[in-house]
Scaffold this motif. Sequence first.
Motif, PDB file in Angstrom:
ATOM      1  N   ALA A 163       0.834  -1.209   0.000  1.00  0.00           N
ATOM      2  CA  ALA A 163       0.000   0.000   0.000  1.00  0.00           C
ATOM      3  C   ALA A 163       0.867   1.256   0.000  1.00  0.00           C
ATOM      4  N   HIS A 164       0.490   2.207  -0.825  1.00  0.00           N
ATOM      5  CA  HIS A 164       1.199   3.489  -0.864  1.00  0.00           C
ATOM      6  C   HIS A 164       0.695   4.439   0.226  1.00  0.00           C
ATOM      7  N   TYR A 165      -0.307   4.025   0.975  1.00  0.00           N
ATOM      8  CA  TYR A 165      -0.864   4.841   2.051  1.00  0.00           C
ATOM      9  C   TYR A 165      -0.214   4.482   3.390  1.00  0.00           C
ATOM     10  N   PRO A 166      -0.348   5.375   4.392  1.00  0.00           N
ATOM     11  CA  PRO A 166      -0.057   4.967   5.763  1.00  0.00           C
ATOM     12  C   PRO A 166      -0.973   3.804   6.159  1.00  0.00           C
ATOM     13  N   VAL A 167      -0.450   2.888   6.961  1.00  0.00           N
ATOM     14  CA  VAL A 167      -1.194   1.680   7.348  1.00  0.00           C
ATOM     15  C   VAL A 167      -1.492   1.718   8.838  1.00  0.00           C
ATOM     16  N   SER A 168      -2.736   1.393   9.187  1.00  0.00           N
ATOM     17  CA  SER A 168      -3.153   1.413  10.596  1.00  0.00           C
ATOM     18  C   SER A 168      -3.418   0.010  11.106  1.00  0.00           C
ATOM     19  N   CYS A 169      -3.202  -0.159  12.403  1.00  0.00           N
ATOM     20  CA  CYS A 169      -3.480  -1.426  13.082  1.00  0.00           C
ATOM     21  C   CYS A 169      -4.115  -1.103  14.430  1.00  0.00           C
ATOM     22  N   ILE A 170      -5.408  -1.390  14.555  1.00  0.00           N
ATOM     23  CA  ILE A 170      -6.139  -1.060  15.788  1.00  0.00           C
ATOM     24  C   ILE A 170      -6.939  -2.296  16.208  1.00  0.00           C
ATOM     25  N   PRO A 171      -6.272  -3.268  16.839  1.00  0.00           N
ATOM     26  CA  PRO A 171      -6.918  -4.553  17.145  1.00  0.00           C
ATOM     27  C   PRO A 171      -7.592  -4.574  18.518  1.00  0.00           C
ATOM     28  N   ASN A 172      -8.333  -5.656  18.719  1.00  0.00           N
ATOM     29  CA  ASN A 172      -8.885  -5.932  20.048  1.00  0.00           C
ATOM     30  C   ASN A 172      -7.772  -6.403  20.988  1.00  0.00           C
ATOM     31  N   ALA A 173      -8.108  -6.472  22.251  1.00  0.00           N
ATOM     32  CA  ALA A 173      -7.186  -7.069  23.230  1.00  0.00           C
ATOM     33  C   ALA A 173      -7.361  -8.584  23.193  1.00  0.00           C
ATOM     34  N   GLY A 174      -7.102  -9.159  22.029  1.00  0.00           N
ATOM     35  CA  GLY A 174      -7.251 -10.595  21.847  1.00  0.00           C
ATOM     36  C   GLY A 174      -8.652 -10.985  21.425  1.00  0.00           C
ATOM     37  N   LEU A 175      -8.796 -12.267  21.060  1.00  0.00           N
ATOM     38  CA  LEU A 175     -10.119 -12.788  20.716  1.00  0.00           C
ATOM     39  C   LEU A 175     -10.947 -12.908  21.993  1.00  0.00           C
ATOM     40  N   PRO A 176     -12.211 -12.446  21.973  1.00  0.00           N
ATOM     41  CA  PRO A 176     -13.016 -12.459  23.193  1.00  0.00           C
ATOM     42  C   PRO A 176     -13.365 -13.872  23.654  1.00  0.00           C
ATOM     43  N   LEU A 177     -13.415 -14.025  24.969  1.00  0.00           N
ATOM     44  CA  LEU A 177     -13.851 -15.276  25.583  1.00  0.00           C
ATOM     45  C   LEU A 177     -15.189 -15.046  26.260  1.00  0.00           C
ATOM     46  N   ASN A 178     -16.038 -16.046  26.218  1.00  0.00           N
ATOM     47  CA  ASN A 178     -17.341 -15.945  26.886  1.00  0.00           C
ATOM     48  C   ASN A 178     -17.197 -16.480  28.306  1.00  0.00           C
ATOM     49  N   VAL A 179     -17.198 -15.559  29.269  1.00  0.00           N
ATOM     50  CA  VAL A 179     -17.053 -15.930  30.671  1.00  0.00           C
ATOM     51  C   VAL A 179     -18.330 -15.527  31.409  1.00  0.00           C
ATOM     52  N   GLU A 180     -19.109 -16.544  31.756  1.00  0.00           N
ATOM     53  CA  GLU A 180     -20.365 -16.309  32.480  1.00  0.00           C
ATOM     54  C   GLU A 180     -21.246 -15.295  31.753  1.00  0.00           C
TER      55      GLU A 180
END
Length: 993
Positions: free
Chosen positions: A254-271
Amino acid sequence: MRSSNPYNRRYLDLLGKKVVTFDGAMGTNLQLLDLSAEQFGGEQTNGCNDYLVISFPQAVESVHRSFLDVGVDVIETCTFRSNRITLAEYGIEHRVVEINKTAATMARSLADEYSRGGQLRLVAGSVGPSGKLPSMNDPELSNITFDELADVFREQAVGLIEGGVDLLLIETSQDILEVKAIINGFQQAFVETGISVPIQAQVTLDTTGRMLLGSDISAVLTILDGLPIHAIGLNCSTGPDYMREPLRYLTSSAHYPVSCIPNAGLPLNVEGKAVYPLEPKPFADTMTEYVDKFGVNIVGGCCGTTPEHLRMLVDELSGKAQAVRSITSIPALASSTQSVPMRQEPPPFLIGERLNTQGSQVFKQMILDEKFEDIVTLAQKQVDSGAHGLDLCTALTERADEGKLMVRLIKTLSNAVQAPFIIDSTEPLVIEGALKTAPGRCLVNSINMEAGRTKFDRIVKLARAHNAAVIALTIDEEGMAKTAARKLEVAKRIYHLAVNELGMRAEDLVFDVLTFTLATGDPEYSTSAIETINGIKLIKKNLPGVLTSLGVSNVSFGLPAAVRPVINSVMLYHCVKAGLDMAIVNPAHITPYSDIGEKDRTIAEDLIFNRGSDPLKSLISHFEKSTLVPEKKANSIKEIEALSTEERLHWRIVHRVKEDVEKDIDAIINRETKKSRSEVAVDILNNTLLPAMKEVGDKFGSGELILPFVLQSAEVMKRAVSHLENYLERKKGISKGVLVLATVYGDVHDIGKNLVKTILVNNGYDVIDLGKQVPAETIIATAQAENATAIGLSALLVSTSKQMPLIVNELHRRGASIPVLIGGAAINRRFGRRILQTETNEFYPGGVYYCKDAFEGLSVMDKLVNNDERKILNDSVVREAMIELNRGTETQDAKPVFDQTIALPPAAKIPSPPFWGVKVVKSMPLEMVFEHLSLNELYRLSWGAKNTHGEAWTKLKAEFRRTTTPYAERRLENALVETTSGIWILPCPARSQ
């Protein structure tokens, strides 16, 4: 709030100075506040985070401040769902502008308050998806037009711009067509408000690297690349680790600036609650790695990220400069799911012509009968036979609804075939409707200057607005350009208008140089094929970056049906040699150049190059005598009868003849022999089938065969192998090992992979076949889960072979040491040696082993399951890689390559070389060169005599020698050839070193 500056550049200026850090999650941090229904404004709006900017702004302000306090550069407005479609769920769709403007004004005020100490704080207007999926053909999810969707986001953008945002941020996009509509809506908002701001487009990918509807990262970049955006990237869905390979692709392409804005990991279903498990330190470490290693320009956090995640990230990035990225990009089209290079290796890009009401009676009747399910089958057949793109035309004299039919056709095909569309229409309204419906990047067929600029400008502007490429016909007010010089003259004019005035890129232009039929005998057109071929050369030379295309079959229009495949094939061959990039063809109406008999080929080339007194008359007379059956086909029966059964089976694969393959195999198996049936079957695989496919691959690489014929040969091969498996005996006992086998991502060819599977399974190995187009993550995860002995990777194309070093590097990064076997037409042993060295300049400990065929793959596997032989094999490939990479051996810090002792005494005398290193011999007597030519290899490997034996070989060798002798004498006499050679003398390490 109106800015005095009509274009707000503050964000772009900041990006030019540093790695920019965005804030973390708004939604999950608001949830931690455990707000009441009253604070949300009552039961009607309970749970609507976006409405909090009006009902309880203190909550939103507290989240903004928590991130500003830890030092982020950009905060996002609390407007992720603030469009009229999603707000309608709460009955407040009439308050879109108010909510967005209020949210932006709040964020603006806080950003200005925190802009101190030399740090500028900016505001991004957050724009999430509508919940609609316009790419689908679904009565509920896609019941909205492109224009309606664009207007939804125009309205939201107006509120954000008036509230003072510094950029508009497209987030968590699920449907690439919606992203296109959002960008279109933003452009309308810029006009309405009189203010323009940068656009950052972010999509969300699942763990397999695809958007919800299947778009991979190559398709995303190809589709968005020419649209008015200023940064591109990924957010949400997964943690940063699953973004690694898509980010690697973006930052290198990509000739553009590249962004990376992820989650804090894949979510877990806890209760019953979503819990995001990735702690701040590993989050910050991975993000910093992406900045340092890949050159990611923009970082931040999405769901589950807290102020502590961002504090650590800001601290780790403190003082870091942006990494310099090396960008490699090639012009491409895209379907909704994948990108397809417009320059194929080898050329040409094949445009399937059967979905055209003007050229196919079968398709025309399907359209008239509205049999769209049958059309899907027809389209898929073209893709299966090698078409890289599909030409779509719905113009009918019987109906006046071309535009509606085009939209319906695209809706039907978009999620059914993985090939980009060529929109074939002369009507701007039809083209516009098609571009607003197709999720991918299309090619518009066509523009010209016949009617002057009005229509030309309109179509070019449509193409620009929707990032489409265009086919430009070399036609102007004077008509079709007939000479090469006129073709170039018209092309230059079109280039100037499209590129210099209307803003297209050179690679967006595909010039159709036009060809005329040679069937009329009209002297005016007798040299038209020559002019076409020369026109291709002139345009490619004088207009760098542009591509060329041709409707090849026009050259033979009006000639007898049996003659046309010969003329078309010869014309295509010479046009590709001249630089043709794309061809509109029906592969069924093309004969492979290598299949055409010498006499037929000469007659065809006489017509194309206007040789002789009356080449048209000679051609018609020749084929009349042949009863309109091309020479090669006429002689096929005699050829087959003269061959041995093994040679006949080889011939069938090379010439794509499925009939009687099983009969030939049975005949070989059932001969009287001392070998078992299984042993004979292995001999057939090794000595007949594999050499046949090798010959097909060689012809593909040299340009004698185009892709559809390679695929047809592969089908014959599959049939042969399938029947042969009836005779192969699976070795009994415990499995010798497990191979995870895959054709790499982007590649749809699997004949080589299937052969490997057959041979290994029948030699005691378990093979897990993952199929074609397999993402790197799937391959690695499966290999680790199955405790694989090795991974096998196959690729036919140069472009897809790049997946192999990517997989090796990722295995190395994860600390794995699974051996990797590689093979395919696109690669060689040197490639394997080079990719053994990883990005960290270390050799991958598992080893990378190039296997030229399935039997070498078996040999490598047999060595890998023997610990002693595995070490010797691995040491050998490391030593070869060191030589290939010019790294020597003495300076290597690793353990010695060989540690076996040799029981041989030292040499009595070691001669001293005349020099060390490389020496170039610039001139060598030609007599010496010709004297040392290996004529047998020349004849068998390069002159097509590989499978000639006995008396036929003796006769052919004598004939070849008669050809080479005068050729050599002419070269010697006229000194037409200059020779250069190199001598390389290097010290060789002893095994015991």
